[in-house]
Design an enzyme around this catalytic site. Sequence first.
Site, PDB file in Angstrom:
ATOM      1  CB  CYS A  37      -0.919   0.014   1.221  1.00 15.11           C
ATOM      2  SG  CYS A  37      -0.006   0.075   2.769  1.00 15.11           S
ATOM      3  CB  CYS A  63      19.537  12.416  68.203  1.00 18.42           C
ATOM      4  SG  CYS A  63      19.577  13.873  67.163  1.00 18.42           S
ATOM      5  CG  HIS A 115      15.213  14.648  67.868  1.00 21.18           C
ATOM      6  ND1 HIS A 115      16.389  14.434  68.555  1.00 21.18           N
ATOM      7  CD2 HIS A 115      14.326  13.747  68.350  1.00 21.18           C
ATOM      8  CE1 HIS A 115      16.220  13.459  69.413  1.00 21.18           C
ATOM      9  NE2 HIS A 115      14.985  13.023  69.324  1.00 21.18           N
TER      10      HIS A 115
END
Lengths: 111, 554
Positions: B59, B188, B485
């Site tokens: 095509c 901490c 913290h």
Amino acid sequence: MRNSVNRPPTPDAAEDPGKEPTLQEIINIKLIESGEKERLMELLRERLIECGWKDEMKALCRAFIKKKGRSNVTVDDLVHVITPKGRASIPDSIKAELLQRIRAFLVQAAV
Amino acid sequence: MATKNLLYTNPKLCQHLADYKLRQGLSGYKSLQNCLKTTPNGRTSIYKWDTEIPRCCFCNGYQGRLFLCLICSSISCSSHALLHAQSEDGHDVVVDIERSELYCCLCSDQVYDPDFDKVVVSKNMMDMPNNTYTVDDGIRRSSKRRKVNSLMDLDFRKSKRLVSMRDRREKSCYPLGLRGLNNLGSTCFMNSVLQALLHAPPFRNYFLSGRHDRETCKKRSADRLCLACNIDVIFSAVYSGDRTPYSPAQVLYSWWQHSAKLNLASYEQQDAHEFFISVLDGIHEREGNGRTPTKDNGDCQCIAHRVFSGLLRSDVTCMACGSTSTTYDPCLDISLNMDTSNFSSIDVANKSVTPKENSGICTLSACLDLFSRPEKLGSDQKLYCQNCQEKQDSFKQMSISRLPLVLSLHIKRFEHSVVRRMARKIDWHLQFPFSLDMTSYLSSSIVRNRLGNRIFTFENNEADTSAEFEIFAVITHSGMLESGHYVTYLRLRNQWYKCDDAWITEVDEATVRASQCYMIFYAQKMLYYKANDGLSCMPLSPMRDPFFPIAGCC
């Protein structure tokens, strides 16, 4: 030009009489030659992933496969089912952006 | 439904493909190799039409999927592929031009063949002088790969006994190993990391079973500085059953000495992640010496590396020729950038990134996706491509080649900009799962996906380690950049505990999920469940002396 009766017809666009390349084809060829098409495709892919379209399509495919059963689905089935939905759900902003890019390209390519 | 294993098994060749292979063998695939080209987005395409674009022979269409016949090289579009197979006998198997994937016209479906994938993939991988990784090497490497689960030799039965003794001094039914750590002055950051280390299953078992012998260690070296010895002391103290908060002064002092060269020794708040890395480094320095002195930390046998070290793979692909160069780097943890995509408005024209309220949640999997997404290197970062012999644009993709036993994920919440001379903290909430499956971030998955729809597996370490993880610790950060913290949440036997310096409390899942995670620790599922099996109060057998010292405790 007539083809020999025994020779199978060679598919060739140029031999086909009366078929001028359409404007769309010309633009497409120019886009590919300059490499712009690849860049646009890449941009499009990026945008579609960003906005979640790709994930939506993936989900649609999965749902379809689940419904039909994994072994009853071919790639062609999926393509036929998903394509219309995909085309319809592309966000307008993406269409606008790409059209803008193509226009810009044509302006500078027409010179 | 667990179908993920099925993804990696080879589907049966369809009859037509099998016939084709019988007749043609691999010659068709091999001749295709010269026409393969890698496109900038990483796909491999077939590219042999210099002057004109490929068109369907029926095509003349040039749009949509185009297929190249493996036998006669004629091109058909998806609507006419069947026609081609019907008109020519035996021309059933075609190749998708854009994707280099096999398609059978008669089955009208995609088909897979490992041999074909091998041909395509080997074009993608280059034989580089310093990177001798070829497709076959991948298979050989995996069989020689050392067993990652070498820590299984630690007798787990013994470890259960170690921690199952209930301390009669303590009324509460907290599991053993939970003990508060005193804050020695903005420490901490240290306490939070120590709590996580104290409960990393293989790490804990190593120290509790006395694998680090302090006596021989002291004898071996004159100076007292051994971070591992200090950690061993802490393990003994924390698992002794004594619930009064403990002061980890020795570790702090040792760590100061170790990191003096890094200028980290001070009373200021430090970054928990930096501390984590430097502690593992400190342990490695001591333990690694004298054993296998390999430059490659990935094979180091010190406890820090055996537990935490994984291998990252970085693929850099040249966008011009498609050749990929691969490098492997060991890593102790993975630092993830927070994924901002959910927070940007899709305003393409303005290109603005405005955080919207409740517009989306940032999830851990999104961050992991971001980590393993192909990243285009900027034009100022052009890399030299061996194949092209010049600098080219390229893109880079990270993946995990080998997962560690304990996966530590670090969320980059602190942004430092040298240019703008500012630092800020990203406060967004990150949603993270308690069970994590890392399969899709393994190199085998990532590289497979990058090369299109492939069946071919060439990184075979799935058999070695599983990719399923369970969370056991989360370090959270609250507050501002300068004065925040750190708190650790530990999951022991499906109960969450909050370890806030000296205070340990039970909390529920919701609290943990709502917290602002900074570092998340996952242990391999099997290790996690084994470790948490015997870790609870169990009735003492009448014959055992309750004050019999636990191994390793002095």
